[in-house]
Design a protein around this motif. Structure first.
Motif, PDB file in Angstrom:
ATOM      1  N   ASN A   1      -5.783  -1.945  16.573  1.00 55.71           N
ATOM      2  CA  ASN A   1      -5.463  -1.793  15.151  1.00 55.71           C
ATOM      3  C   ASN A   1      -6.492  -0.928  14.441  1.00 55.71           C
TER       4      ASN A   1
ATOM      5  N   THR B   1       4.973   6.332  15.284  1.00 53.17           N
ATOM      6  CA  THR B   1       5.848   5.863  16.350  1.00 53.17           C
ATOM      7  C   THR B   1       5.019   5.249  17.479  1.00 53.17           C
ATOM      8  N   LEU B   2       3.823   5.773  17.731  1.00 53.74           N
ATOM      9  CA  LEU B   2       2.911   5.139  18.695  1.00 53.74           C
ATOM     10  C   LEU B   2       2.549   3.725  18.237  1.00 53.74           C
ATOM     11  N   ALA B   3       2.319   3.576  16.940  1.00 52.80           N
ATOM     12  CA  ALA B   3       2.033   2.240  16.398  1.00 52.80           C
ATOM     13  C   ALA B   3       3.235   1.322  16.617  1.00 52.80           C
TER      14      ALA B   3
ATOM     15  N   VAL C   1       1.826  -2.340  16.351  1.00 54.39           N
ATOM     16  CA  VAL C   1       0.767  -2.271  15.342  1.00 54.39           C
ATOM     17  C   VAL C   1       1.381  -2.072  13.954  1.00 54.39           C
TER      18      VAL C   1
ATOM     19  N   PHE D   1      -6.109   2.875  15.183  1.00 51.52           N
ATOM     20  CA  PHE D   1      -5.045   3.501  14.391  1.00 51.52           C
ATOM     21  C   PHE D   1      -5.529   3.773  12.970  1.00 51.52           C
ATOM     22  N   ALA D   2      -6.202   2.801  12.377  1.00 52.79           N
ATOM     23  CA  ALA D   2      -6.689   2.967  11.003  1.00 52.79           C
ATOM     24  C   ALA D   2      -7.700   4.109  10.908  1.00 52.79           C
TER      25      ALA D   2
ATOM     26  N   LEU E   1       0.835  -1.200   0.000  1.00 53.93           N
ATOM     27  CA  LEU E   1       0.000   0.000   0.000  1.00 53.93           C
ATOM     28  C   LEU E   1       0.875   1.257   0.000  1.00 53.93           C
TER      29      LEU E   1
ATOM     30  N   LEU F   1       0.802  -0.805  10.489  1.00 54.49           N
ATOM     31  CA  LEU F   1      -0.199   0.121   9.937  1.00 54.49           C
ATOM     32  C   LEU F   1      -0.773  -0.356   8.601  1.00 54.49           C
ATOM     33  N   GLU F   2       0.064  -0.955   7.755  1.00 53.35           N
ATOM     34  CA  GLU F   2      -0.485  -1.443   6.484  1.00 53.35           C
ATOM     35  C   GLU F   2      -1.574  -2.475   6.750  1.00 53.35           C
TER      36      GLU F   2
ATOM     37  N   LYS G   1      -8.605  -2.526   6.954  1.00 58.79           N
ATOM     38  CA  LYS G   1     -10.002  -2.206   7.278  1.00 58.79           C
ATOM     39  C   LYS G   1     -10.607  -1.335   6.192  1.00 58.79           C
TER      40      LYS G   1
ATOM     41  N   PHE H   1       7.513   3.797   5.261  1.00 60.21           N
ATOM     42  CA  PHE H   1       7.503   4.943   6.181  1.00 60.21           C
ATOM     43  C   PHE H   1       7.541   4.459   7.624  1.00 60.21           C
TER      44      PHE H   1
ATOM     45  N   LEU I   1       2.066   9.466  15.248  1.00 61.27           N
ATOM     46  CA  LEU I   1       1.102   8.360  15.238  1.00 61.27           C
ATOM     47  C   LEU I   1       1.802   7.059  14.847  1.00 61.27           C
TER      48      LEU I   1
ATOM     49  N   ALA J   1      -3.336  -2.770   9.531  1.00 62.37           N
ATOM     50  CA  ALA J   1      -4.475  -2.093  10.157  1.00 62.37           C
ATOM     51  C   ALA J   1      -5.353  -1.407   9.108  1.00 62.37           C
ATOM     52  N   LEU J   2      -4.701  -0.812   8.104  1.00 61.38           N
ATOM     53  CA  LEU J   2      -5.451  -0.057   7.087  1.00 61.38           C
ATOM     54  C   LEU J   2      -6.232  -0.962   6.146  1.00 61.38           C
TER      55      LEU J   2
ATOM     56  N   VAL K   1       3.379   2.688   2.906  1.00 60.05           N
ATOM     57  CA  VAL K   1       3.099   2.785   4.335  1.00 60.05           C
ATOM     58  C   VAL K   1       4.146   1.982   5.113  1.00 60.05           C
TER      59      VAL K   1
END
Lengths: 106, 106
Positions: free
Chosen positions: A67, B79-81, B86, A70-71, A9, B88-89, B94, B14, B77, B91-92, B11
């Motif tokens: 999760n 760095t919190l993940a 978490v 965060f999203a 992504l 993020l890819e 969703k 990063f 955000l 999580a996203l 994502v």
């Protein structure tokens, strides 16, 4: 049909997906109202972080919810960028470009 | 040497960059203290959005600052993940998976 990001992504694909799906509604609502939605999700993220804090024994639902929050925060932040004409990939060059921030984030 | 994302920025790249650069410091600080830094940037984003609101005539510096504040909020955000395990890819998904949320973001 909205552009469909594939794995991996990209930031650009995610921003385009959010634009395709939500721009009209969120632009009509405007920045202040959209910021309120964003903050509601930030609050839910805080709750989820507390539920998953060290020493807690989160349920599978609470783990999954972390999760999701965060999203959701990222989605609302992305729609705020869209309705304010901000290209997130370009904005993140502050971090990704050589010569950008190194030791600090602010 | 940290992994260096190339254009187009993913994502995952990063999140890896932020992990390489800040994980040790932010993990040592912990989630509550890191959340405070995140919220400080959220406040600065609110200011930047106000400075660039319709009807205002933002300076070039105020326009550039809006981009920077989006980047800073995303960095904190992310760095919190990282310090909460978490991805993020994932999580996203969703939002990006077919069958995920369509009409609403919450």
């Amino acid at each position: 049909m909205a552009s469909q990001p594939t794995t991996p992504l990209t930031v650009k694909a995610f921003q385009a997906l959010i634009r395709d799906r939500y721009l009209a509604t969120d632009a009509a609502r405007g920045t202040p109202g959209t910021f309120m939605w964003f903050m509601e999700e930030v609050g839910e993220l805080a709750t989820a972080l507390q539920n998953n804090a060290p020493g807690k024994t989160p349920t599978p639902e609470e783990k999954a919810n972390l999760n999701e929050e965060f999203a959701d925060v990222i989605a609302w932040l992305t729609t705020l960028a869209n309705i304010n004409g901000v290209d997130l990939e370009r904005a993140l060059a502050k971090y990704t470009d050589k010569g950008g921030v190194e030791g600090v984030k602010d």
